[in-house]
Design an enzyme around this catalytic site. Structure first.
Site, mmCIF file in Angstrom:
data_model
loop_
_atom_site.group_PDB
_atom_site.id
_atom_site.type_symbol
_atom_site.label_atom_id
_atom_site.label_comp_id
_atom_site.label_asym_id
_atom_site.label_seq_id
_atom_site.Cartn_x
_atom_site.Cartn_y
_atom_site.Cartn_z
ATOM 1 N N HIS A 159 0.786 -1.281 0.068
ATOM 2 C CA HIS A 159 0.142 0.192 0.139
ATOM 3 C C HIS A 159 0.748 0.990 -0.083
ATOM 4 O O HIS A 159 1.689 1.673 0.990
ATOM 5 C CB HIS A 159 -1.000 0.386 1.484
ATOM 6 N N TYR A 186 -8.865 4.519 7.797
ATOM 7 C CA TYR A 186 -9.075 5.093 9.330
ATOM 8 C C TYR A 186 -10.027 5.953 9.415
ATOM 9 O O TYR A 186 -10.291 6.829 9.100
ATOM 10 C CB TYR A 186 -7.819 5.409 9.921
ATOM 11 N N PRO A 203 -3.431 -0.781 19.355
ATOM 12 C CA PRO A 203 -3.042 -0.771 17.517
ATOM 13 C C PRO A 203 -3.179 -0.457 17.326
ATOM 14 O O PRO A 203 -3.042 -0.436 15.241
ATOM 15 C CB PRO A 203 -4.052 -2.489 17.342
ATOM 16 N N LYS A 262 1.800 -0.802 15.322
ATOM 17 C CA LYS A 262 3.112 -0.956 15.520
ATOM 18 C C LYS A 262 4.029 -1.441 16.579
ATOM 19 O O LYS A 262 5.233 -2.049 16.413
ATOM 20 C CB LYS A 262 3.816 1.167 16.085
ATOM 21 N N TYR A 291 4.514 6.829 10.443
ATOM 22 C CA TYR A 291 4.062 5.664 9.808
ATOM 23 C C TYR A 291 4.650 4.101 9.538
ATOM 24 O O TYR A 291 4.166 3.305 9.005
ATOM 25 C CB TYR A 291 2.409 5.397 9.269
HETATM 26 P P1 RFL Z 1 3.370 -12.186 20.882
HETATM 27 O O1 RFL Z 1 3.264 -12.286 19.790
HETATM 28 O O2 RFL Z 1 2.909 -12.096 21.917
HETATM 29 O O3 RFL Z 1 5.013 -13.377 21.752
HETATM 30 C C1 RFL Z 1 4.743 -13.871 22.287
HETATM 31 C C2 RFL Z 1 4.498 -15.868 22.833
HETATM 32 O O4 RFL Z 1 5.782 -16.434 24.106
HETATM 33 C C3 RFL Z 1 4.815 -16.952 24.558
HETATM 34 N N1 RFL Z 1 4.578 -16.962 25.504
HETATM 35 C C4 RFL Z 1 5.231 -17.749 26.846
HETATM 36 N N2 RFL Z 1 5.856 -19.443 26.151
HETATM 37 C C5 RFL Z 1 6.758 -20.073 27.223
HETATM 38 N N3 RFL Z 1 6.392 -19.713 28.352
HETATM 39 C C6 RFL Z 1 5.378 -18.768 29.107
HETATM 40 N N4 RFL Z 1 5.579 -18.505 30.174
HETATM 41 C C7 RFL Z 1 5.581 -17.515 28.025
HETATM 42 N N5 RFL Z 1 4.381 -16.838 28.162
HETATM 43 C C8 RFL Z 1 4.233 -16.082 26.648
HETATM 44 C C9 RFL Z 1 3.583 -17.716 23.684
HETATM 45 O O5 RFL Z 1 2.148 -18.108 24.092
HETATM 46 C C10 RFL Z 1 4.067 -15.653 22.786
HETATM 47 O O6 RFL Z 1 3.352 -17.048 21.328
HETATM 48 O O7 RFL Z 1 5.786 -10.644 21.753
HETATM 49 P P2 RFL Z 1 6.025 -10.656 20.409
HETATM 50 O O8 RFL Z 1 6.591 -11.339 19.930
HETATM 51 O O9 RFL Z 1 6.697 -9.486 20.768
HETATM 52 O O10 RFL Z 1 5.482 -9.773 19.334
HETATM 53 C C11 RFL Z 1 4.158 -9.062 19.350
HETATM 54 C C12 RFL Z 1 3.294 -8.431 18.603
HETATM 55 O O11 RFL Z 1 2.586 -9.944 18.432
HETATM 56 C C13 RFL Z 1 2.410 -7.805 18.574
HETATM 57 O O12 RFL Z 1 2.997 -6.689 19.562
HETATM 58 C C14 RFL Z 1 1.352 -7.186 18.076
HETATM 59 O O13 RFL Z 1 0.598 -8.256 17.275
HETATM 60 C C15 RFL Z 1 0.616 -5.914 18.134
HETATM 61 N N6 RFL Z 1 -0.225 -5.562 16.777
HETATM 62 C C16 RFL Z 1 0.208 -4.793 15.242
HETATM 63 N N7 RFL Z 1 1.090 -4.675 15.317
HETATM 64 C C17 RFL Z 1 1.879 -4.259 14.056
HETATM 65 O O14 RFL Z 1 3.186 -3.882 14.228
HETATM 66 N N8 RFL Z 1 0.763 -3.882 12.878
HETATM 67 C C18 RFL Z 1 -0.630 -4.458 13.389
HETATM 68 O O15 RFL Z 1 -1.612 -4.338 12.856
HETATM 69 C C19 RFL Z 1 -0.719 -5.245 14.318
HETATM 70 N N9 RFL Z 1 -2.229 -5.042 14.692
HETATM 71 C C20 RFL Z 1 -1.834 -5.826 16.694
HETATM 72 C C21 RFL Z 1 -2.797 -5.046 15.699
HETATM 73 C C22 RFL Z 1 -2.338 -6.240 18.210
HETATM 74 C C23 RFL Z 1 -3.921 -6.665 18.207
HETATM 75 N N10 RFL Z 1 -3.895 -7.408 19.785
HETATM 76 C C24 RFL Z 1 -4.783 -8.207 19.118
HETATM 77 C C25 RFL Z 1 -3.760 -6.497 20.514
HETATM 78 C C26 RFL Z 1 -3.522 -5.749 15.830
HETATM 79 C C27 RFL Z 1 -4.845 -6.154 17.263
HETATM 80 C C28 RFL Z 1 -6.035 -6.175 17.159
HETATM 81 C C1 PHB Z 2 -4.395 -4.854 10.045
HETATM 82 O O1 PHB Z 2 -4.823 -5.469 9.484
HETATM 83 O O2 PHB Z 2 -5.118 -5.790 11.393
HETATM 84 C C2 PHB Z 2 -4.233 -3.503 11.384
HETATM 85 C C3 PHB Z 2 -3.811 -2.743 9.907
HETATM 86 C C4 PHB Z 2 -4.078 -1.394 10.200
HETATM 87 C C5 PHB Z 2 -3.319 -1.668 11.971
HETATM 88 C C6 PHB Z 2 -3.802 -2.056 13.178
HETATM 89 C C7 PHB Z 2 -4.241 -3.122 12.500
HETATM 90 O O3 PHB Z 2 -3.405 0.050 12.502
#
Ligand code: RFL
Ligand code: PHB
Length: 410
Positions: free
Chosen positions: A72, A203, A295, A299, A387
């Site tokens: 994009h 957005y 989110p 980031k 962004y």
């Molecule tokens: P994770 O992905 O939470 O992975 C951590 C892992 O550790 C495991 N764990 C354990 N393992 C062993 N022993 C234990 N006691 C443990 N406790 C936990 C877990 O099972 C897991 O597998 O952390 P990490 O690697 O730091 O990654 C971070 C990302 O997952 C997170 O920041 C993103 O998902 C945030 N996020 C977004 N980030 C973006 O860069 N772009 C996006 O578009 C974006 N959209 C989002 C998001 C997060 C969202 N939610 C669900 C909060 C959209 C949403 C809705």
């Molecule tokens: C997504 O596609 O899940 C998504 C995209 C942009 C955001 C957050 C989540 O800011």
């Protein structure tokens, strides 16, 4: 068991760190409490910064991403019934963002690790950290509830275990300073089997609350609605979700939202959180274990990937030369970028959501801000460069671009 770097958590941070260390000839073991099926099936992020995509390509895990990702060059901001495009590509000298689901990144990284004999222990139970102040820290765990205690000795531990994992609490309270903001809203996220309604992410700021329209594939779309964080998903039957999405995304003119069956829905709360320092003794925190962003700025995953790039380089320098200087500066290098991403995510969240406590005055200020970022090139550039992702600043004047060639020769 012994390894050089013991990694807790097989999220984007832990898996990418293990992959980078392998490319540098450094041995690691990942301990993950969930199964491979669970981590490969959890729906979360979708938007990757240019730097994350470049790193995946450069390190040989970007093939499917380049084939299946959606690139994009802009985003759309909607408010007051009107649509405005922010041209990310023009404003940042040619940068883009990519939509590619987090669980697809996970699948690619797990496959890359296992294909070269990398060690990931899934379903690890009761993982605990010991001796992080010594030169031989240890991780203990059980293969399953009834099996005997196992121990991994290592040189360093990487705490990549997300917000609720055991790594961060292993840093003594007296050393750890935590900053937190809880928002008075959450996001209801859905996946729907429908064709895309728009070529770019939308957005939308609306008096009924914020909405985000994103995508996953030509057949599946991802949408979010601002809701009360304590609301129950059972209060949201599909027809209520669609009614709300139509109302909040409406603009003057022809545009129409395409509906389809909803195949997944859930509500997540929103917080900002930073732990300082991100290291203690021989323990280094990376990703959500150290910081959380709402989110709205997309980031979280990208910050996790940036942290482990810094950690991988610092460990590489240490193993190659014995010099610990970069390891000592790990937290300082990461936190500079983390706080800028915190600021951006907070400001996007503040600009786009309805705040239950806002007065009519504050609502007008919010609309004025949206008007400003969509009518001033200077303001739009600020939004765009944040962004698409800021560079890692290793030290004053030395940015990410100068380092990539050093790490991985193309
Ligand atoms: P994770 O992905 O939470 O992975 C951590 C892992 O550790 C495991 N764990 C354990 N393992 C062993 N022993 C234990 N006691 C443990 N406790 C936990 C877990 O099972 C897991 O597998 O952390 P990490 O690697 O730091 O990654 C971070 C990302 O997952 C997170 O920041 C993103 O998902 C945030 N996020 C977004 N980030 C973006 O860069 N772009 C996006 O578009 C974006 N959209 C989002 C998001 C997060 C969202 N939610 C669900 C909060 C959209 C949403 C809705
Ligand atoms: C997504 O596609 O899940 C998504 C995209 C942009 C955001 C957050 C989540 O800011």
């Amino acid at each position: 068991m012994r390894t050089q770097v013991g990694i807790i958590g097989a999220g984007p941070a832990g898996l990418m760190l293990s992959h980078l260390l392998h490319l540098q000839g450094i041995d690691s073991i990942i301990l993950e409490k969930r199964s491979r099926e669970e981590i490969e099936g959890t729906i979360r992020a979708g938007l990757l910064e240019q730097g994350t995509v470049d790193l995946m390509k450069k390190t040989g895990v970007g093939e499917r991403l380049m084939r299946e990702g959606h690139f994009h060059e802009g985003i759309e901001l909607r408010f007051n019934g009107q649509s405005h495009r922010v041209n990310l590509h023009d404003l940042t000298g040619g940068k883009k963002v990519t939509v590619y689901a987090q669980h697809e990144v996970i699948k690619d990284l797990v496959a890359a690790r296992l294909n070269v004999g990398g060690k990931i222990i899934f379903n690890a139970q009761e993982v605990s950290l010991h001796g992080i102040e010594t030169t031989e820290p240890k991780i203990q765990f059980h293969y399953d509830k009834d099996s005997e205690l196992q121990e991994i000795s290592c040189d360093y531990i990487a705490g990549c275990d997300g917000f609720h994992g055991p790594s961060r609490p292993s840093i003594p309270n007296s050393v750890r300073k935590e900053y937190q903001k809880i928002y008075p809203f959450g996001w209801l996220g859905i996946l729907t089997e429908a064709p895309p309604s728009a070529p770019e992410l939308i957005y939308a700021n609306h008096e009924r609350g914020f909405t985000l329209l994103s995508t996953r594939s030509p057949e599946v779309q991802r949408l979010y609605l601002q809701v009360n964080p304590n609301d129950d998903i059972t209060n949201w039957p599909d027809d209520r979700i669609w009614k709300e999405l139509h109302a909040r995304l409406e603009i003057n003119g022809e545009w129409k939202l395409t509906e389809g069956p909803i195949i997944q829905k859930n509500i997540v709360p929103m917080r900002s959180f930073v732990c300082d320092p991100m290291q203690y003794g021989r323990l280094f925190l990376a990703g959500d274990a150290a910081h959380i962003v709402p989110p709205t700025g997309a980031k979280g995953l990208n910050l996790a990937i940036a942290d482990v790039q810094v950690l991988a380089r610092a460990l590489d320098t240490y193993y190659a030369t014995g010099n610990e200087e970069l390891l000592k500066r790990y937290s300082t290098i990461c936190l500079r970028r983390v706080w800028k991403a915190e600021r951006f995510s907070w400001s996007m969240t503040a600009m786009l959501h309805r705040h239950p406590d806002h007065t009519p005055f504050e609502q007008q200020i919010q609309l004025a801000e949206l008007d400003y970022v969509t009518s001033s090139r200077a303001a739009a550039t600020t939004l765009a460069e944040n962004y698409v992702g800021l560079p890692i600043e290793w030290q004053a004047g030395e940015k990410e671009e100068t380092i990539a060639g050093f790490l991985y020769n193309e």
